[in-house]
Write a protein that holds these residues in place. Structure first.
Motif: not given
Length: 406
Positions: A188, A192, A213-214, A217, A260, A263, A266, A341, A343-344
């Motif tokens: 992760e 980023n 998912d990747e 992102k 999702k 992602n 930001r 993101t 999500s992060d």
């Protein structure tokens, strides 16, 4: 809240164009890649994603001719390179792989300088470029320049692999599952870090992954492939999540499309919350006064450069007994930068004792915080607004050229 816009460079022509590209192997009933046509816009990350065996890695390796196409054309920056010298072609393209592929007997500086040496750069220019890239990827040149790969962690080796790919300042980079063999936390952070780097260098990137998912992102555009590298849908992440082309795409995306979409946005896209702050030289009484004047349970201590040091609650301050504020409370556990993101940020704040993520800029200076209320607001905005008309127009105006959607 504003969703992430696609990056643009002002150029209408693609940096990479694949025309009717086919790769067939002897004694195989079907081509690995069959009649693929795809445009990769300049300055964007295009992600090839699909199930195992769909030909995504084969497609990528044909771009720099590690694998020779059976038929079709590869056009790079307007030049047909299908029949060009493959060694010369590869010197124009950065390449990052999952296994990294650093030379174990060479120092980090020697690894990064591999392509510049082949290109005939002098020692001073190579040394300057090596130091520049090490600083760019957050590794002190004085500390890491003369180390060997075995002395680095997996995440550090992956960073060096990215630096080596950037060494000759290529316009195009190919990335084959670059973060696939790294633990989730390091992965992760590297994702980023790479997105931050891409916002500065604006390379044209073809990125291969099996992880949707990747892809969501990392990608400005995503090509979802099935067997034979057939393009089922080539579109922005927003469009793929909100308007999948068919059942294959829907099944590949899987459940939880709303989550999702975190992602896609930001931290920099939302309004940050504020928390009371004091300088590290403040007394406990001064900090207690600032805290009580607010409606929050903790105050954030900042150092002289404005970087977050400690979270302090009222109980911490009451038992300070003359000790410096930096020896009390607890350090910020969840720290994210603006390019992270949502999500992060959500993952970080869920695990944090104070249930918030502290936002800092590239120099570590405090910018604000993200809390669960801000993320909830973002999710509601996504549901309410969907895609903006400008985003739809960008796709319909031919950004992906002859590739289209299946």
């Amino acid at each position: 809240m504003t969703e992430r816009p696609a990056r643009t460079t002002g150029s209408d022509r693609p940096m990479i164009r694949l025309e009717h590209l086919t790769k067939a192997y002897p004694r195989q009933p079907h081509p690995a890649v069959q009649d693929l046509t795809l445009d990769v816009p300049e300055g964007e990350i295009v992600v090839l994603v699909g199930p195992s065996g769909c030909g995504k890695t084969t497609t990528m390796k044909m771009i720099n001719r590690i694998i020779e196409p059976t038929s079709g054309r590869i056009v790079l920056d307007g030049e047909d390179v299908t029949g060009a010298d493959p060694d010369q072609l590869r010197r124009r393209i950065g390449y990052v792989i999952q296994q990294i592929g650093l030379f174990p007997h060479r120092t980090i500086a020697e690894n990064i300088g591999t392509v510049p040496r082949v290109l005939g750069w002098n020692r001073r220019r190579i040394a300057a470029r090596v130091d520049e890239l090490l600083e760019t990827i957050g590794m002190d040149p004085a500390v890491y320049r003369d180390r060997y790969p075995k002395e680095l962690s997996g995440g550090q080796r992956q960073r060096v692999g990215v630096a080596r790919a950037l060494s000759a300042d290529p316009d195009v980079m190919l990335m084959d599952e670059p973060f696939g063999a790294i633990d989730p936390i390091t992965r992760e952070r590297l994702q980023n870090e790479f997105l931050r780097l891409q916002s500065e260098v604006r390379k044209t990137i073809v990125f291969v992954t099996h992880d949707i998912d990747e892809a969501i992102k990392m990608g400005d555009r995503i090509a979802i492939l099935r067997e034979g590298s057939e393009v089922v849908q080539y579109d922005t992440p927003e469009r793929i999540l909100t308007a999948p082309a068919d059942e294959f795409v829907s099944d590949f995306i899987g459940a939880g499309a709303s989550l999702k979409r975190l992602n896609l946005s930001r931290v920099r896209d939302i309004e940050l919350s504020r928390r009371p702050t004091v300088g590290e030289d403040a007394t406990a009484e001064e900090a207690l006064g600032v805290l009580r004047a607010s409606s929050h349970p903790a105050v954030l201590v900042l150092d002289r450069q404005g970087r977050p040091r400690r979270w302090l609650g009222e109980a911490d301050l009451k038992r300070a007994d003359g000790r410096p504020l930096t020896s009390l409370g607890m350090p910020p556990e969840a720290v994210v930068e603006p390019h992270a993101t949502l999500s992060d940020a959500l993952n970080e704040l869920i695990a944090a004792s104070y249930s918030i993520a502290t936002v800092v800029d590239g120099a570590g200076v405090y910018q604000g915080v993200v809390d669960i209320d801000r993320i909830s607001d973002a999710i509601r905005a996504m549901r309410g607004h969907g895609r903006r008309p400008a985003d739809t127009a960008a796709v319909e105006d031919g950004v992906h050229g002859p590739a289209g959607s299946a």
